[in-house]
Design an enzyme around this catalytic site. Structure first.
Site, short mmCIF file in Angstrom:
data_model
loop_
_atom_site.label_atom_id
_atom_site.label_comp_id
_atom_site.label_asym_id
_atom_site.label_seq_id
_atom_site.Cartn_x
_atom_site.Cartn_y
_atom_site.Cartn_z
N HIS A 7 0.85 -1.20 0.00
CA HIS A 7 0.00 0.00 0.00
C HIS A 7 0.88 1.24 0.00
O HIS A 7 1.79 1.36 0.80
CB HIS A 7 -0.92 0.01 1.22
CG HIS A 7 -2.16 -0.78 1.03
ND1 HIS A 7 -3.41 -0.35 1.41
CD2 HIS A 7 -2.35 -1.99 0.47
CE1 HIS A 7 -4.31 -1.26 1.09
NE2 HIS A 7 -3.69 -2.28 0.53
N PRO A 54 -4.46 0.39 18.65
CA PRO A 54 -4.23 -0.14 17.30
C PRO A 54 -4.27 0.93 16.21
O PRO A 54 -4.02 0.62 15.04
CB PRO A 54 -5.36 -1.15 17.12
CG PRO A 54 -6.43 -0.69 18.05
CD PRO A 54 -5.73 -0.05 19.21
N LYS A 97 0.85 -0.29 15.13
CA LYS A 97 2.27 -0.38 15.51
C LYS A 97 2.62 -1.62 16.34
O LYS A 97 3.80 -1.93 16.50
CB LYS A 97 2.69 0.86 16.30
CG LYS A 97 2.72 2.12 15.47
CD LYS A 97 3.86 2.07 14.49
CE LYS A 97 3.81 3.17 13.47
NZ LYS A 97 4.15 2.76 12.12
N TYR A 153 4.17 6.40 9.95
CA TYR A 153 3.26 5.31 9.60
C TYR A 153 4.01 4.17 8.90
O TYR A 153 3.78 2.99 9.18
CB TYR A 153 2.12 5.82 8.70
CG TYR A 153 0.98 4.84 8.58
CD1 TYR A 153 -0.08 4.86 9.49
CD2 TYR A 153 0.95 3.88 7.57
CE1 TYR A 153 -1.13 3.96 9.40
CE2 TYR A 153 -0.09 2.97 7.46
CZ TYR A 153 -1.13 3.02 8.38
OH TYR A 153 -2.17 2.11 8.28
C1 PHB Z 1 -6.25 -4.10 10.43
O1 PHB Z 1 -6.67 -4.95 11.23
O2 PHB Z 1 -6.26 -4.33 9.21
C2 PHB Z 1 -5.75 -2.80 10.94
C3 PHB Z 1 -5.81 -2.51 12.29
C4 PHB Z 1 -5.35 -1.28 12.75
C5 PHB Z 1 -4.84 -0.37 11.84
C6 PHB Z 1 -4.76 -0.67 10.50
C7 PHB Z 1 -5.22 -1.89 10.04
O3 PHB Z 1 -4.40 0.84 12.28
#
Ligand code: PHB
Ligand code: APR
Length: 419
Positions: A77, A297, A301, A389
């Site tokens: 991505h 989440p 990270k 990020y």
């Molecule tokens: C995901 O579970 O795909 C996910 C979780 C938290 C994020 C990004 C993706 O910040």
């Protein structure tokens, strides 16, 4: 039983460490409380930083991840979307910092790690209990545990606590030497998996009056969505219908119109918190991953921090065994924590930017709008976002040569000068 490194916990941190140590010719034994099926079945986040991707590739763990996306491989991505009410912006990664991320579920990473440990012939004892760590400040530490009702003892040189946020390894550091830093957030995340096409090619982090929403994905026919929910909510409060209606409300109109709904195949609620336990080493005990720190989440990270810690632990232990040099082990805690705190900061910041806090007011909403506008209009702000990020470097070199300009924070004196 005897080994060089006893590893407590076989999540991503513990199993990756065992595999890296095996590659360095250092034997280890992994002790895991849960069954193999349980560990492999856990659904977790799915964004790998550029540095994590490199670590997995270098460790020979990227075969399935690097398969074409259409065949179920990882999905590179190059940006994410952020929205505030109806405003939408995209942050492109490569143009800003020259690297990107990989969407590849932690469940898949764990699967590849267990396969690698099988191939390595590493001893992984699962369904063990009652782990206790002994003699950490001597040259002969050990771990006792029970398995099938019998107590066993594992003698070792080093113990690495990779037993996650609810593990007990960190509690083996005496209370007067241990300091914890914590922030609880007054909400949770309700997550679902559904066998529907993702609403967009890229992730969308959506901030809305009604609360935060995240659109993510696993592959072309498996979507992962999250909603900010009350910290008292239980899964039974959220029918699929209620989930989809609420998600549509929180997305910009264009995304809501593209949303394809369907039955959820997994649904769970997780609380959000930031937590750091310092130091990450005490005598012959090193901590890695969630055992030492937990992040909300929002920045994805958790897994990436675990990978960073483990790379540092492996490098430090290799130096110990290959060169008889303990400098890197001595610097492990400080080096790891410097990186950890930056991810803690970013995760806290992105949570604060995008969530609705029940105890805050219009002032805070205006601050969120100002931050959002800054990101929308400043390439510098977007580059800072992309830098964090896509992942800050794993500072292996700082285990031996810490940069002179980086100092550990100290309490300022009354005049503001450093003590
Ligand atoms: C995901 O579970 O795909 C996910 C979780 C938290 C994020 C990004 C993706 O910040
Ligand atoms: N004895 C043995 N094993 C234990 C004990 C114990 N007392 N306590 C916990 N464990 C095991 C858990 O069953 C789990 O398999 O330790 C493992 C810890 O794994 P994770 O929780 O996955 O933590 P970590 O390996 O540090 O990975 C961090 O994974 O948990 C996610 O969100 C987290 O993404 C982050 C990443």
């Amino acid at each position: 039983m005897r080994t060089r490194v006893a590893i407590v916990g076989a999540g991503p941190a513990g199993s990756l460490l065992a595999h890296l140590l095996h590659g360095a010719g250092i034997d280890s034994v992994v002790l895991e409380r849960r069954s193999r099926a349980y560990v492999l079945g856990r659904v977790r986040a799915g964004v790998l930083e550029a540095g994590s991707v490199r670590v997995l590739r270098d460790a020979g763990l990227a075969g399935r991840m690097d398969a074409p996306t259409a065949d179920g491989g990882g999905d590179p991505h190059d940006g994410v979307g952020l929205s505030l009410d109806q405003g939408h912006l995209r942050i492109g990664f490569t143009e800003a910092v020259g690297r990107r991320v990989m969407l590849w579920g932690q469940t898949e990473v764990q699967h590849d790690l267990y396969d690698a440990l099988d191939a390595d012939g590493v001893t992984l004892l699962d369904e063990i209990d009652d782990v206790e760590l002994h003699d950490l400040t001597t040259d002969a530490p050990s771990v006792t545990f029970t398995r099938d009702g019998a107590t066993q003892r594992l003698d070792c040189d080093w113990i690495v606590g990779c037993d996650g946020s609810r593990g007990t390894s960190r509690l083996a550091i005496p209370e007067d030497l241990r300091r914890t830093y914590e922030r609880a957030y007054p909400f949770g995340w309700l997550g679902i998996l559904s066998e529907t096409p993702p609403v967009d090619d890229e992730l969308i982090y959506a901030s809305h009056e009604r609360g935060f929403a995240l659109c993510s994905m696993r592959h072309a026919m498996l979507s992962r969505y999250y909603l900010q929910c009350d910290d008292t909510d239980v899964v039974e409060d959220w029918s699929d219908d209620r989930f989809w209606t609420e998600l549509s409300e929180r997305l910009p109109d264009e995304a809501a119109a593209a949303l394809v709904t369907g039955p959820s195949v997994e649904k769970s609620i997780a609380p959000l918190r930031s937590f750091v336990s310092e130091p990450m080493r005490h005598g012959r005990l090193l901590l890695a991953g969630d055992a030492a720190h937990v992040v909300p989440p929002t920045g994805a990270k958790g897994l990436n921090l675990a990978i960073g810690d483990v790379v540092l632990v492996e490098a430090a232990l290799r130096r110990h065994y290959d060169d008889g040099d303990d400098e890197a082990l001595d610097r492990y805690s400080e080096t790891a924590l410097r990186r950890v705190w930056k991810a803690v900061r970013f995760s806290w910041w992105l949570t604060t930017l995008t969530h609705r806090f029940p105890d805050r007011d219009d002032f805070d909403r205006r601050i969120q709008a100002a931050e959002f506008h800054h990101l929308a209009t400043s390439p510098h702000a977007r580059a800072t976002f992309a830098d964090n990020y896509t992942g800050l470097p794993i500072p292996v070199d700082q285990l031996t040569t810490p940069p002179e300009h980086v100092t550990t924070p100290q309490t300022p004196t009354a005049t503001g000068a450093r003590a």
